[in-house]
Design a protein around this motif. Sequence first.
Motif, PDB file in Angstrom:
ATOM      1  N   PHE A  45       0.849  -1.186   0.000  1.00  0.00           N
ATOM      2  CA  PHE A  45       0.000   0.000   0.000  1.00  0.00           C
ATOM      3  C   PHE A  45       0.888   1.239   0.000  1.00  0.00           C
ATOM      4  O   PHE A  45       1.609   1.497   0.953  1.00  0.00           O
ATOM      5  CB  PHE A  45      -0.893  -0.027   1.252  1.00  0.00           C
ATOM      6  CG  PHE A  45      -2.053   0.922   1.231  1.00  0.00           C
ATOM      7  CD1 PHE A  45      -1.857   2.295   1.287  1.00  0.00           C
ATOM      8  CD2 PHE A  45      -3.352   0.445   1.172  1.00  0.00           C
ATOM      9  CE1 PHE A  45      -2.917   3.171   1.275  1.00  0.00           C
ATOM     10  CE2 PHE A  45      -4.432   1.315   1.155  1.00  0.00           C
ATOM     11  CZ  PHE A  45      -4.218   2.687   1.211  1.00  0.00           C
ATOM     12  N   VAL A 118      -1.230  -1.354  -4.505  1.00  0.00           N
ATOM     13  CA  VAL A 118      -2.229  -0.292  -4.601  1.00  0.00           C
ATOM     14  C   VAL A 118      -1.599   0.993  -4.099  1.00  0.00           C
ATOM     15  O   VAL A 118      -0.847   0.984  -3.127  1.00  0.00           O
ATOM     16  CB  VAL A 118      -3.510  -0.645  -3.804  1.00  0.00           C
ATOM     17  CG1 VAL A 118      -3.211  -0.884  -2.324  1.00  0.00           C
ATOM     18  CG2 VAL A 118      -4.564   0.456  -3.951  1.00  0.00           C
ATOM     19  N   HIS A 120      -2.057   5.552  -3.834  1.00  0.00           N
ATOM     20  CA  HIS A 120      -2.872   6.767  -3.970  1.00  0.00           C
ATOM     21  C   HIS A 120      -1.988   7.958  -4.283  1.00  0.00           C
ATOM     22  O   HIS A 120      -0.932   8.126  -3.684  1.00  0.00           O
ATOM     23  CB  HIS A 120      -3.649   7.010  -2.663  1.00  0.00           C
ATOM     24  CG  HIS A 120      -4.389   8.309  -2.628  1.00  0.00           C
ATOM     25  ND1 HIS A 120      -4.349   9.162  -1.548  1.00  0.00           N
ATOM     26  CD2 HIS A 120      -5.182   8.913  -3.545  1.00  0.00           C
ATOM     27  CE1 HIS A 120      -5.095  10.222  -1.795  1.00  0.00           C
ATOM     28  NE2 HIS A 120      -5.616  10.097  -2.994  1.00  0.00           N
ATOM     29  N   GLY A 124       0.326   6.232  -6.226  1.00  0.00           N
ATOM     30  CA  GLY A 124      -0.194   5.490  -7.368  1.00  0.00           C
ATOM     31  C   GLY A 124       0.838   5.355  -8.467  1.00  0.00           C
ATOM     32  O   GLY A 124       0.976   4.291  -9.089  1.00  0.00           O
ATOM     33  N   MET A 148      -3.766  -1.613  -8.561  1.00  0.00           N
ATOM     34  CA  MET A 148      -4.798  -0.573  -8.571  1.00  0.00           C
ATOM     35  C   MET A 148      -4.148   0.767  -8.293  1.00  0.00           C
ATOM     36  O   MET A 148      -3.520   0.967  -7.255  1.00  0.00           O
ATOM     37  CB  MET A 148      -5.896  -0.866  -7.548  1.00  0.00           C
ATOM     38  CG  MET A 148      -7.030   0.159  -7.560  1.00  0.00           C
ATOM     39  SD  MET A 148      -8.520  -0.509  -6.808  1.00  0.00           S
ATOM     40  CE  MET A 148      -9.179   0.929  -5.996  1.00  0.00           C
ATOM     41  N   PHE A 290     -11.063  -2.866  -5.216  1.00  0.00           N
ATOM     42  CA  PHE A 290      -9.794  -3.520  -4.899  1.00  0.00           C
ATOM     43  C   PHE A 290     -10.008  -4.932  -4.379  1.00  0.00           C
ATOM     44  O   PHE A 290      -9.259  -5.848  -4.741  1.00  0.00           O
ATOM     45  CB  PHE A 290      -9.011  -2.692  -3.879  1.00  0.00           C
ATOM     46  CG  PHE A 290      -7.615  -3.213  -3.647  1.00  0.00           C
ATOM     47  CD1 PHE A 290      -6.673  -3.201  -4.667  1.00  0.00           C
ATOM     48  CD2 PHE A 290      -7.240  -3.730  -2.416  1.00  0.00           C
ATOM     49  CE1 PHE A 290      -5.386  -3.695  -4.472  1.00  0.00           C
ATOM     50  CE2 PHE A 290      -5.956  -4.222  -2.204  1.00  0.00           C
ATOM     51  CZ  PHE A 290      -5.034  -4.207  -3.235  1.00  0.00           C
ATOM     52  N   THR A 294      -8.392  -8.149  -6.401  1.00  0.00           N
ATOM     53  CA  THR A 294      -7.496  -9.138  -5.802  1.00  0.00           C
ATOM     54  C   THR A 294      -8.159 -10.519  -5.732  1.00  0.00           C
ATOM     55  O   THR A 294      -7.481 -11.533  -5.896  1.00  0.00           O
ATOM     56  CB  THR A 294      -7.047  -8.687  -4.403  1.00  0.00           C
ATOM     57  OG1 THR A 294      -8.184  -8.382  -3.589  1.00  0.00           O
ATOM     58  CG2 THR A 294      -6.155  -7.460  -4.489  1.00  0.00           C
TER      59      THR A 294
END
Length: 334
Positions: A45, A118, A120, A124, A148, A290, A294
Motif C-alpha cells: 500500500f 495499490v 494513492h 499510485g 490498482m 480492490f 485481488t
Amino acid sequence: PAAGPGGRDYAHGRVRISSAGSGDGQYWLFEPADPTPYQAPVVVFLHGWGAMVPDPYLGWIDHIVRKGRIVIFPRYQAGLTTPPAAMTDHAEAAVLAALEELSRGAHVRPEADKVAFVGHSLGGVIAANLAARAATGDGGLPVPSALMVVEPGDPPLTRLGDSLGQPSIMEDYGAIPRQTLMLVVVGDEDRTVGERTARILFERAGAAPANKNYVILRSDRHGRPELVADHVAPAALRPAEADSEVPAVASPWMRGLALRLYAVLTGRPDLGERVQEPDALDFYGFWKLFDALTDAAFYFRHREVALGDTPQQRYMGLWSDGVPVREPEGLTAE
C-alpha cells in the motif's frame, strides 16, 4: 454491503501492527489475527505525498487485512525535502526489507504468488513503477498479479510539483505484464491531480486490454453525508467501532501534520471534516473494486465486479430513501 467485495463479512477479528526501519526506509506491517493464519496474500500500500504515516488510510487498511491479507505500508519519504526521483527506490528497498522480515519470526508468512500493489496520488505512480520493475526481475520484487492506481499524480503534472519544478518519475509501464489485472481509479472532483497522469498511465500500461479498466467515481450530494469524489476521498479513518482493533499508529502531531499537508494539497480547509469514517465511495468504490480485483487475481472469482464496465462494477448502493447512488463511469481498453 453485508458480504462480498467491499462487504463487512470479515474473516479476521483483529489486526496486528508492527514497524521497522526509520526515515525513508521505515515500513509498517499489518497482519490478520483472531484467527491468525499461517500464510496470506500480500498487499503493498503506497501512500500519497506527505502522508508519511498510515493513519489517514487506516479504515481501508483495516478492511483489507480483516479480509485476509497482509499489508505492507512503506514510508518512502523521510520528510518534505525528499526528492520524488528517489522515492520509488526507497519504496522498493522498504518492501524488500518487509518481505524479509515477514519470512521469519512469528509473522504471517507471505504467499509469494498472491501479491497486489495499490497506491494513492504520488503513491499510485510509485505502485505502477514497482509493478513495472518487478516484471523485469532485476530487483527481486514479486510480480503483482493485481495493480490498482488511485488518483495518480506525476509531479510535473500536478499543481504543487509543477510549481516546484519537479521532474517526472513515471517509468516504463509497457513492462507491466499482459496478465496483470489493473484498475486506474479517479474522482470526478479531484482538483489536485486531475486525470492527466491517470490517462497516460492507463494508455501506456502493458496489461492486456481485457485486463485493465479506467473508472471515474462520481460525487453525489443527494443525501447526507455528501459523497465527494475529490483527492482525499480514498482517505478514511478507521470506523469508531474498530478503535480497539486498529489503534492509531502515529503520534498526534504526526497525524495532524499528514492531515494539514493534505489540506494544502487539496486547498480544502475543511479537511478534518472530510477525512472521516468510511462512506459509500469507500465501501462500494475503492474498497469494493480492490477487493474484487485481488479476488479475481488470487482466487479467480468476482472478476465481473472488478472489470468489464458491468452493472456489478458500477453499482454503488442506495441512499436511505431508495435512490441509487450515482454510478461511476467505466472505460475499458477494448
